[in-house]
Design a protein around this motif. Structure first.
Motif, short mmCIF file in Angstrom:
data_model
loop_
_atom_site.label_atom_id
_atom_site.label_comp_id
_atom_site.label_asym_id
_atom_site.label_seq_id
_atom_site.Cartn_x
_atom_site.Cartn_y
_atom_site.Cartn_z
N ARG A 114 -2.48 -23.78 -9.57
CA ARG A 114 -1.41 -23.24 -8.72
C ARG A 114 -0.83 -24.29 -7.79
NH1 ARG A 114 -3.39 -20.59 -5.06
NH2 ARG A 114 -5.56 -21.21 -5.40
N ILE A 115 -1.63 -25.32 -7.45
CA ILE A 115 -1.20 -26.33 -6.49
C ILE A 115 -1.64 -27.72 -6.95
CG2 ILE A 115 -1.18 -24.78 -4.49
CD1 ILE A 115 -3.96 -25.95 -3.78
N PHE A 116 -0.93 -28.73 -6.47
CA PHE A 116 -1.28 -30.13 -6.71
C PHE A 116 -0.96 -30.93 -5.45
CE2 PHE A 116 -0.19 -28.49 -10.90
CZ PHE A 116 -1.18 -29.02 -11.74
N HIS A 117 -1.69 -32.03 -5.26
CA HIS A 117 -1.28 -33.03 -4.28
C HIS A 117 -1.77 -34.40 -4.76
CE1 HIS A 117 -5.44 -32.21 -2.80
NE2 HIS A 117 -5.42 -33.50 -2.48
N ILE A 118 -1.22 -35.47 -4.19
CA ILE A 118 -1.70 -36.82 -4.51
C ILE A 118 -2.24 -37.47 -3.26
CG2 ILE A 118 -0.21 -37.16 -6.52
CD1 ILE A 118 1.70 -38.78 -4.80
N LYS A 119 -3.16 -38.41 -3.48
CA LYS A 119 -3.79 -39.13 -2.38
C LYS A 119 -3.80 -40.61 -2.72
CE LYS A 119 -8.27 -38.74 -1.58
NZ LYS A 119 -9.59 -38.23 -1.10
N ASP A 120 -3.48 -41.46 -1.73
CA ASP A 120 -3.48 -42.90 -1.99
C ASP A 120 -4.84 -43.51 -1.69
OD1 ASP A 120 -3.66 -43.28 0.78
OD2 ASP A 120 -1.54 -43.76 1.02
#
Length: 702
Positions: free
Chosen positions: A29-35
């Motif tokens: 349902r959701i996604f995010h990115i992290k550096d």
């Protein structure tokens, strides 16, 4: 869609995610990115699509700014993660605007006090330089600079040190060589710190200018094949050195370079001499290959060197080969393979900037017009610059005289025009030509450097397959004959072919027509004739060989001969001998001796072409005005050509019948391989399967 969870940056504001349906049913349902600094950028789902093969595709908006070269990981709702790979984003205009670097200082710049290393890799997270010198293997981290440059300066004398690059990109480390450095170790295992200032390049030899491409007679040869026959007096067979080696034995046997010099051709076209992957340079007897599988476009092939472990040896030996050819009055054209590579995954430029140098679409599909699984993309500015600089370097360093491009139709014509422009600045008579087949690549048809776009390339030639198919018959079906092997119904098509491709508007200039009946690809003419003329004797086949060679050498345009075509070379009926050992590919001088009448014919025809400008007309207008045709019994082709006061008549008879021709003026016989005419006559006898060439008085033209 190779693993269960993949992600690709396709633009600065777009991430595409592919999830296997075996992986949480492909749902999130959701996604995010992290550096790499644990900073989070949120994502928004724009679309979701079920794909064939059991995958779900998500198109995600990036709600923040990307830092190209940073390492990002995408998380789904299950906290499963995958590295975000730099995909189609490298093809965007914004990427080009931000990172294009058109300076000439990339690679390794050596001085005794310091060596500077620079490579272009905007998407790399880190690059380490691994040195090897005097038993030491220090590792240095290269510093990221503007425009995606990674640089390092080492303040000591590193001459002849070995080095590789460890590149961290798309979440993985990969080791590669320096694609900008011409100096490599065996099998391209490492680059070598060197400078052309340290190389003993021979003095350049000036040649008289080539006034027109139609003055050229091209002769295609392989470095390896020419000297692979044992017992011909060559001490360094299959090498750059062996190619131009001459001694008492080669001169007495007329083998190797001594033989080529005797033919009278103007240009030697060499099969690929730059680094290819299909021959082990340390064990050259095990493998054979023509070399159409590039690994490094600037490093010469080590299997052709007498010492592949010495990075300067191959350079010096090749430069001396070119010099020896020039001293003999022979120009050197190189076969360049800029359309695909041996292994995309390990290709140095691909390691540094994945996807940038290859034709791909927004879904990650790669163009395959070369049928090798990858097509090089010469339109991005850094790719274009790399290959342009490579061409300039080759001309400047080695003093070569022309380029032949493999599968040129995969490249875009503006790029080929740029190469022609830059090379002709260095050498005004530089030749550019190639295979202009209309290959099914991702380059749009109107941009391809193909024959159909020849009018957009004023200084570029194309292999004339119309000539080949008409003269020798079908390239794909050995049973189907051409005019030279007896299909006289093709006589009118053969006439247009003799007109340099301008009579049927195939080309707008004869200087673009590379006329041939045989090259390294496909069956040799001799092997073709042994099938389609299988009931004919060896003597007749030899006459047919001379007849086809005569059509090539006397036609308007640029004649092209494959090494051995002048004596009936055989590859034992193999149509593609690219990796089939020296037995199939070597130049067999005993066969040459057996078929010496064909060699004698070819030499005389070459001499006639060079001595008579009427066979070397330069423009369409000249051909329309100065070329005429007649037929005898709709079978024998009569070809009349003139240039100013030079007027010749040629008779080509591919039949078993004897014919005659009555002239109102006395003709001088220049060539008659039927040997049945006196030197001067008004009555011309044309023997079966033979060619007669006559010089005529100008009064006869009207």
């Amino acid at each position: 869609m190779q693993t269960v969870y993949e992600a690709y940056f396709d633009d600065y504001d777009c991430l595409k995610v592919y999830m296997s349906n075996n992986f949480f049913n492909g749902q999130s349902r959701i996604f995010h990115i992290k550096d790499s600094k644990d900073q989070i950028i949120p994502l928004r789902i724009q679309s979701k699509q079920d794909l064939p093969g059991g995958y779900t595709k998500y198109v995600l908006s990036i709600l923040g700014d990307l830092d190209i070269g940073e390492e990002y990981v995408v998380y789904d709702e299950h906290c499963q993660r995958a590295f975000c790979q730099y995909g189609h984003i490298v093809k965007t205009q914004r990427f080009n605007d931000e990172f294009t670097y058109l300076y000439s200082d990339l690679g390794c710049q050596y001085t005794p006090d310091r060596t500077t290393f620079k490579v272009w890799s905007p998407v790399a997270h880190k690059i380490l330089l691994k040195l090897s010198m005097n038993g030491q293997e220090p590792i240095y981290e290269m510093l990221r600079q503007a425009k995606g440059i990674f640089a390092l300066e080492v303040n000591q004398d590193l001459l002849n040190a070995h080095y590789t690059l460890m590149v961290r990109v798309n979440g993985a480390w990969q080791e590669t060589v320096d694609p900008y450095n011409c100096f490599c170790g065996p099998n391209t295992q490492y680059s070598v710190v060197q400078s052309f200032d340290q190389v003993s390049l021979p003095p350049k030899v000036s040649l008289p200018p080539l006034d027109s491409n139609t003055d050229a007679i091209l002769y295609e040869a392989s470095i390896r094949d020419l000297s692979a026959d044992p017992g011909i007096g060559i001490q360094h067979p299959k090498t750059f050195v062996g190619f131009v080696e001459e001694n008492l034995t080669t001169r007495s046997l007329n083998t190797g370079f001594s033989y080529i010099k005797s033919l009278g051709v103007t240009h030697i076209q060499l099969l690929p001499v730059f680094d290819f992957g299909s021959v082990d340079e340390m064990h050259t007897k095990i493998f054979y290959n023509w070399g159409y599988d590039p690994v490094h476009h600037r490093c010469l092939e080590g299997s052709y060197s007498t010492d592949c472990t010495n990075a300067t040896c191959r350079i010096e030996e090749f430069a001396k080969l070119v010099q020896a050819c020039h001293q003999a009055g022979l120009r050197v054209n190189l076969d360049l393979v800029f359309n695909h590579v041996y292994n995309k995954a390990t290709y140095p430029l691909e390691v540094l900037v994945p996807n940038y140098y290859f034709l791909m679409d927004t879904e990650g599909n790669f163009s395959n017009g070369s049928f090798c699984g990858n097509d090089i993309d010469t339109q991005p500015p850094m790719a274009r610059q790399y290959f342009l600089d490579t061409c300039r370097m080759i001309v400047e360093r080695y003093d070569v005289d022309g380029f032949r491009f493999d599968l040129m139709g995969i490249l875009d014509y503006t790029f080929i025009n740029e190469i022609a422009k830059e090379c002709r600045k260095l050498k005004p008579d530089f030749m550019i030509y190639g295979e202009g087949w209309n290959m099914p690549s991702f380059v749009s048809e109107d941009l391809r450097a193909s024959m159909q776009n020849q009018y957009k390339m004023p200084n570029v030639g194309h292999f004339n397959d119309r000539f080949r198919e008409t003269c020798r018959g079908s390239n794909g079906d050995l049973e189907i004959k051409g005019y030279s092997n007896g299909e006289t119904s093709l006589i009118n098509m053969m006439e247009t072919c003799l007109g340099g491709g301008v009579l049927n508007d195939l080309f707008d200039s004869p200087q673009k027509a590379i006329n041939y009946v045989e090259c390294h690809d496909n069956h040799t003419l001799w092997d073709k004739n042994q099938v389609c003329c299988q009931n004919e004797s060896r003597g007749i086949l030899m006459l047919r060989q001379s007849l086809a060679n005569a059509l090539v050498l006397l036609a308007q345009g640029v004649p092209f001969l494959h090494c051995g075509q002048e004596f009936g070379r055989t590859k034992y009926n193999l149509d593609n001998s690219y990796n089939r050992s020296d037995h199939y590919n070597h130049i067999d001088y005993s066969l040459r001796n057996k078929h010496m009448p064909v060699v004698v014919d070819t030499k005389l025809l070459i001499k006639i072409r060079k001595g008579h400008p009427c066979f070397r007309l330069r423009t369409k207008e000249e051909i329309l005005e100065n070329v005429r045709f007649e037929e005898i019994d709709q079978k024998v082709l009569v070809y009349k050509v003139k240039k100013d006061q030079d007027f010749c008549i040629c008779f080509f008879n591919p039949t078993m019948q004897h014919y005659t021709y009555q002239s109102s003026e006395e003709l001088e016989i220049l060539f008659d391989n039927g040997n049945i005419n006196s030197q001067y006559s008004c009555f011309i006898n044309i023997a079966p399967y033979c060619v007669v060439v006559c010089k005529a008085p100008m009064a006869f033209w009207s």
